[in-house]
Enzyme design. Structure first.
Site, PDB file in Angstrom:
ATOM      1  N   LYS A  18       0.863  -1.207  -0.044  1.00 40.88           N
ATOM      2  CA  LYS A  18      -0.064   0.075   0.147  1.00 40.88           C
ATOM      3  C   LYS A  18       0.787   1.153  -0.097  1.00 40.88           C
ATOM      4  O   LYS A  18       1.472   1.407   1.208  1.00 40.88           O
ATOM      5  CB  LYS A  18      -0.703   0.036   1.234  1.00 40.88           C
ATOM      6  CG  LYS A  18      -2.123   0.640   1.014  1.00 40.88           C
ATOM      7  CD  LYS A  18      -2.083   2.250   0.712  1.00 40.88           C
ATOM      8  CE  LYS A  18      -2.070   3.227   1.791  1.00 40.88           C
ATOM      9  NZ  LYS A  18      -1.772   4.427   1.177  1.00 40.88           N
ATOM     10  N   GLU A  22       9.525   1.736  10.584  1.00 43.42           N
ATOM     11  CA  GLU A  22      10.631   2.920  10.256  1.00 43.42           C
ATOM     12  C   GLU A  22      10.032   4.217  10.259  1.00 43.42           C
ATOM     13  O   GLU A  22       9.117   4.391   9.377  1.00 43.42           O
ATOM     14  CB  GLU A  22      11.142   2.541   8.997  1.00 43.42           C
ATOM     15  CG  GLU A  22      11.766   1.188   8.499  1.00 43.42           C
ATOM     16  CD  GLU A  22      13.178   1.033   9.260  1.00 43.42           C
ATOM     17  OE1 GLU A  22      13.693   1.878   9.584  1.00 43.42           O
ATOM     18  OE2 GLU A  22      13.553  -0.227   9.395  1.00 43.42           O
ATOM     19  N   CYS A  52      13.572  10.741   6.241  1.00 47.60           N
ATOM     20  CA  CYS A  52      13.662  10.519   7.469  1.00 47.60           C
ATOM     21  C   CYS A  52      14.890  10.859   8.440  1.00 47.60           C
ATOM     22  O   CYS A  52      14.688  11.192   9.553  1.00 47.60           O
ATOM     23  CB  CYS A  52      13.002   8.986   7.729  1.00 47.60           C
ATOM     24  SG  CYS A  52      14.128   8.008   6.838  1.00 47.60           S
ATOM     25  N   GLU A 100      10.151  17.034  13.924  1.00 44.22           N
ATOM     26  CA  GLU A 100      10.588  16.686  12.689  1.00 44.22           C
ATOM     27  C   GLU A 100       9.808  17.645  11.797  1.00 44.22           C
ATOM     28  O   GLU A 100       8.482  17.836  11.512  1.00 44.22           O
ATOM     29  CB  GLU A 100      10.154  15.256  12.202  1.00 44.22           C
ATOM     30  CG  GLU A 100      10.594  14.713  10.737  1.00 44.22           C
ATOM     31  CD  GLU A 100      10.087  13.565  10.560  1.00 44.22           C
ATOM     32  OE1 GLU A 100       9.055  13.007  10.680  1.00 44.22           O
ATOM     33  OE2 GLU A 100      10.943  12.668   9.721  1.00 44.22           O
TER      34      GLU A 100
HETATM   35  P1  NAD Z   1       2.504   8.925   6.789  1.00 40.03           P
HETATM   36  O1  NAD Z   1       2.589   8.115   8.303  1.00 40.03           O
HETATM   37  O2  NAD Z   1       1.639   9.834   6.516  1.00 40.03           O
HETATM   38  O3  NAD Z   1       2.112   7.683   5.579  1.00 40.03           O
HETATM   39  C1  NAD Z   1       2.926   6.488   5.422  1.00 40.03           C
HETATM   40  C2  NAD Z   1       1.824   5.483   4.965  1.00 40.03           C
HETATM   41  O4  NAD Z   1       0.827   5.123   5.922  1.00 40.03           O
HETATM   42  C3  NAD Z   1       1.285   5.971   3.751  1.00 40.03           C
HETATM   43  O5  NAD Z   1       1.109   4.975   2.859  1.00 40.03           O
HETATM   44  C4  NAD Z   1      -0.210   6.235   4.225  1.00 40.03           C
HETATM   45  O6  NAD Z   1      -1.283   6.184   3.274  1.00 40.03           O
HETATM   46  C5  NAD Z   1      -0.389   5.171   5.158  1.00 40.03           C
HETATM   47  N1  NAD Z   1      -1.269   5.397   6.320  1.00 40.03           N
HETATM   48  C6  NAD Z   1      -1.647   6.685   6.839  1.00 40.03           C
HETATM   49  N2  NAD Z   1      -2.551   6.356   7.952  1.00 40.03           N
HETATM   50  C7  NAD Z   1      -2.715   5.154   8.110  1.00 40.03           C
HETATM   51  C8  NAD Z   1      -3.487   4.263   9.095  1.00 40.03           C
HETATM   52  N3  NAD Z   1      -4.297   4.791   9.944  1.00 40.03           N
HETATM   53  N4  NAD Z   1      -3.347   3.065   8.804  1.00 40.03           N
HETATM   54  C9  NAD Z   1      -2.553   2.506   7.856  1.00 40.03           C
HETATM   55  N5  NAD Z   1      -1.901   3.261   7.135  1.00 40.03           N
HETATM   56  C10 NAD Z   1      -1.873   4.466   7.065  1.00 40.03           C
HETATM   57  O7  NAD Z   1       3.867   9.438   6.499  1.00 40.03           O
HETATM   58  P2  NAD Z   1       4.416  10.053   4.952  1.00 40.03           P
HETATM   59  O8  NAD Z   1       3.970  11.709   5.101  1.00 40.03           O
HETATM   60  O9  NAD Z   1       3.871   9.337   3.775  1.00 40.03           O
HETATM   61  O10 NAD Z   1       5.985  10.084   5.086  1.00 40.03           O
HETATM   62  C11 NAD Z   1       6.692  10.820   5.937  1.00 40.03           C
HETATM   63  C12 NAD Z   1       6.988  10.155   7.212  1.00 40.03           C
HETATM   64  O11 NAD Z   1       7.616   9.089   6.929  1.00 40.03           O
HETATM   65  C13 NAD Z   1       8.159  11.059   7.883  1.00 40.03           C
HETATM   66  O12 NAD Z   1       7.671  10.939   9.263  1.00 40.03           O
HETATM   67  C14 NAD Z   1       9.310  10.473   7.824  1.00 40.03           C
HETATM   68  O13 NAD Z   1      10.237  10.440   8.608  1.00 40.03           O
HETATM   69  C15 NAD Z   1       8.996   8.994   7.777  1.00 40.03           C
HETATM   70  N6  NAD Z   1       9.841   8.166   6.659  1.00 40.03           N
HETATM   71  C16 NAD Z   1      10.683   6.982   7.635  1.00 40.03           C
HETATM   72  C17 NAD Z   1      11.634   6.434   7.082  1.00 40.03           C
HETATM   73  C18 NAD Z   1      12.481   5.343   7.802  1.00 40.03           C
HETATM   74  O14 NAD Z   1      13.295   4.621   7.017  1.00 40.03           O
HETATM   75  N7  NAD Z   1      12.592   5.326   9.096  1.00 40.03           N
HETATM   76  C19 NAD Z   1      11.735   6.554   5.727  1.00 40.03           C
HETATM   77  C20 NAD Z   1      11.091   7.339   4.913  1.00 40.03           C
HETATM   78  C21 NAD Z   1      10.107   8.192   5.525  1.00 40.03           C
END
Ligand code: NAD
Length: 503
Positions: free
Chosen positions: A185, A260, A294, A393
C-alpha cells in the site's frame, strides 16, 4: 516536456482490477500544481480481495508454488525484476519526478537503488538455502536440534511518499526473497511508479497473488490492511503518528511489526575538520530530497569557535543550490510533495520566528518560481532546546543550528530528542569520532559524511524512530520465522513415568 502518466487499476492476483467502489484519487504534479492523472482508491472491500489473493498464493499447491520453493527459485524473479527496472529506468525516473517534485538526478539514482536492492536480495535468497537446517549444538547426546527459517506468511507493506519505489523495494525484495507473499500500500501522494512496478511483475510472470499493489488513502486502504486478521505481519515506513496507529492495530492480534518512523537527526561539526567538506555534507544531509528524508540531519551542532565562519560557508553553499523545475538540468532542489506539506513546513518556519529564532537564510518561496510547492533552503539560528523547530520533525529543507563548547555538551545536545534514527559527526580526530559513535543514540552514525546508505548495511531507528531493521541480512530476517526442530535420537525409553504393567 509532457509526460504521460499511464492510467492503471489495482494490481491483485496478477491482474489489473478496478476498485470495487470505483473511486480514484487525483495526481498533482508538485512542481506545476496541475492535475496530471489519477490513481485507483482502494477501500476495505479491495483489501479483502487482495489479502485473500496473497493468502492463496502463499499456500497454493501446499506452498510448492512459492512459499516453500528454494531461495534460488525466487532469486530468478528478483533478478528479472532488477533487469526490468533498469530497462525502464529513464521512464520510471521521469514518472517519479512528476509525481514527487524530486530532481531527475535523484529519481534516476533511486531507480538504480531499486534495481540494486532486488539484485542484492536475490543473492541473499540463494544463500538462504544453505542456511536451512543449521545444526544447533546442545549439551545432551540423546537429542539433535536444528533451525528452519520459514517465511512469516502474508505481509502488509505500507510505504511513504519520499522515495516511493525505493522504500517499496526495501520491503518487497526481502519479503519475496524470504518466500512471503505481500500486499503493498504505497502513499496516496506518490503511487505512480509503484503501479508501474506492477506491470514489471506481470512482465516477469511473478505467480498471481505473490505481490498485490493496492493504492488508496491511509485511513481507508491502509487502516483496513493494518487491522486485517489474515495479515501475518506489518512492515511500515512513515510518520511516528501513523506508526502508533499501526502498532495499536497490530497489538489486538499480537501481530509482528517492523516500524521505520520519523527522526530529528543531529550533525555535529568539530572545529578541526575541513570547513568546505563539512559545509557540503551539512547541506546535503539536510537539503537533499528537500529535507524530506527520515534521517535528514536537520539539527546542526557546531563548535562555537568556528560557528560564525561555518554559517557564512553554509549560506554560500546554499546560494549555489539550483532550485528549479525538477526536470531542468542541474536542479538540486525541487518541489515539496504537496500543498499540505508545503504549508506545514512554512508553519514550522513562522512558529520558529514567533518563538524568537532567527531565519538566517531562506524561509520563503524562491522569487523566480511563481507556481509549485517550492521553498528555499532555510537556516535557522538563535534556537533554544525547547523550541518546536529543535524538537519536531519538519520534513522540509530546514536546518536549525546550535553551538557547543565541549564534546560532552555536543553529545547531550545530539541525544536531546525522542527520536533515534541517524546522527553524523564531522571531525579529523578519529578517536573522538569513535567515542561519539558509541555515545550517540541512533540506529545509524555517519562519520565525516551524512546520508549515504548501502543495501548491505542495517537501516532503522532507536527510541521513537522505530522498531526493527531493514536492509542487509537483518532485512531478510525480518520476514523469516525461526522454527526449531528437535529430534530424540536415542533408542532408550524416555523413562520419566513408570511404564504400565502390560507394556
Ligand atoms: P504517513 O505516516 O502519513 O504515511 C505513510 C503511509 O501510511 C502511507 O502509505 C499512508 O497512506 C499510510 N497510512 C496513513 N494512515 C494510516 C493508517 N491509519 N493506517 C495504515 N496506514 C496509514 O507518512 P508520510 O507522510 O507518507 O511519510 C513521511 C514520514 O515517513 C516522515 O515522518 C518520515 O520520517 C517517515 N519515513 C521514515 C523512514 C525510515 O526509514 N525511518 C523512511 C521514509 C520516511
Amino acid at each position: 516536456m509532457a509526460i504521460q502518466i499511464p492510467s492503471r487499476q489495482l494490481f491483485i492476483d496478477g491482474e489489473w482490477r478496478e476498485p470495487v467502489l470505483k473511486k480514484r484519487i487525483p495526481i498533482i504534479n508538485p512542481a506545476s500544481e496541475e492535475i496530471v492523472g489519477d490513481i485507483p482508491a482502494a477501500t476495505a472491500e479491495d483489501v479483502e480481495i487482495a489479502v485473500d489473493a496473497a493468502r492463496r498464493a502463499f499456500s497454493r499447491n501446499g506452498g510448492k508454488d512459492w512459499a516453500s520453493t528454494s531461495g534460488a527459485f525466487r532469486a530468478k524473479f528478483l533478478r528479472a525484476i532488477a533487469s526490468a527496472v533498469l530497462e525502464r529506468k529513464s521512464e520510471l525516473a521521469l514518472l517519479e519526478v512528476v509525481d514527487t517534485g524530486k530532481p531527475l538526478v535523484e529519481t534516476a539514482s533511486d531507480m538504480d537503488g531499486v534495481a540494486s536492492c532486488f539484485n542484492y536480495y536475490a543473492e541473499l535468497a540463494e544463500a538462504l538455502d544453505a542456511k536451512q537446517k543449521a545444526p544447533i549444538s546442545i549439551p545432551v547426546q540423546s537429542f539433535k536440534s536444528y533451525v528452519l527459517k520459514e517465511p512469516i506468511g502474508v505481509i502488509a507493506l505500507i510505504t511513504p511518499w519520499n522515495y516511493p519505489l525505493l522504500m517499496a523495494a526495501w520491503k518487497i525484495a526481502p519479503a519475496l526473497a524470504a518466500g512471503c507473499t505481500a500486499i503493498l500500500k504505497p502513499s496516496e501522494l506518490a503511487s505512480v511508479t509503484c503501479l508501474e512496478f506492477a506491470e514489471i511483475c506481470r512482465q516477469v510472470d511473478i505467480p498471481p497473488g505473490v505481490l498485490n499493489i493496492v493504492t488508496g488513502l491511509g485511513s481507508e486502504a491502509g487502516a483496513s490492511l493494518a487491522s486485517h486478521p489474515h495479515v501475518d505481519k506489518i512492515s511500515f515506513t512513515g510518520s511516528t503518528a501513523t506508526g502508533i496507529k499501526i502498532m495499536t492495530a497490530a497489538a489486538q492480534m499480537v501481530k509482528p511489526i517492523s516500524l521505520e518512523l520519523g527522526g530529528k537527526s543531529p550533525i555535529i561539526v568539530f572545529e578541526d575538520g575541513d570547513l568546505n567538506n563539512a559545509a557540503e555534507w551539512t547541506i546535503y544531509g539536510c537539503f537533499k530530497t528537500n529535507g524530506q528524508i527520515c534521517s535528514a540531519t536537520s539539527r546542526l551542532i557546531v563548535h562555537e569557535s568556528i560557528a560564525a565562519d561555518f554559517l557564512v560557508k553554509l549560506i554560500d553553499w546554499s546560494k549555489n543550490i539550483k532550485i528549479s523545475d525538477p526536470l531542468e538540468d542541474g536542479c538540486r532542489l525541487g518541489a515539496i510533495i504537496s500543498q499540505g506539506q508545503y504549508e506545514k513546513v512554512m508553519n514550522f518556519i513562522s512558529t520558529a520566528k514567533n518563538e524568537g529564532a532567527t531565519i538566517l537564510y531562506g524561509g520563503t518561496r524562491p522569487q523566480h518560481l511563481r507556481k509549485g510547492f517550492f521553498i528555499e533552503p532555510t537556516i535557522i539560528t538563535d534556537v533554544s532546546t525547547s523550541m518546536q523547530i529543535w524538537r519536531e520533525e519538519v520534513f522540509g529543507p530546514v536546518l536549525c543550528v546550535k553551538t557547543f563548547s565541549t564534546e560532552n555538551e555536543a553529545i547531550e545536545l545530539a541525544n536531546d530528542t525522542d527520536y533515534g534514527l541517524g546522527a553524523a559527526v564531522i571531525s579529523k580526530d578519529l578517536e573522538r569520532c569513535e567515542r561519539l559513535t558509541k555515545a550517540l543514540q541512533a540506529g545509524t552514525v555517519w562519520v565525516n559524511c551524512s546520508q549515504p546508505c548501502f543495501d548491505q548495511t542495517a537501516w532503522g531507528g532507536n527510541k521513537r524512530s522505530g522498531i526493527g531493521r531493514e536492509l542487509g541480512e537483518w532485512g531478510l530476517d525480518s520476514y523469516l520465522s525461526i522454527k526449531q526442530v528437535t529430534h530424540y535420537i536415542s533408542y532408550e525409553p524416555w523413562g520419566w513415568y513408570s511404564p504400565p504393567q502390560s507394556s
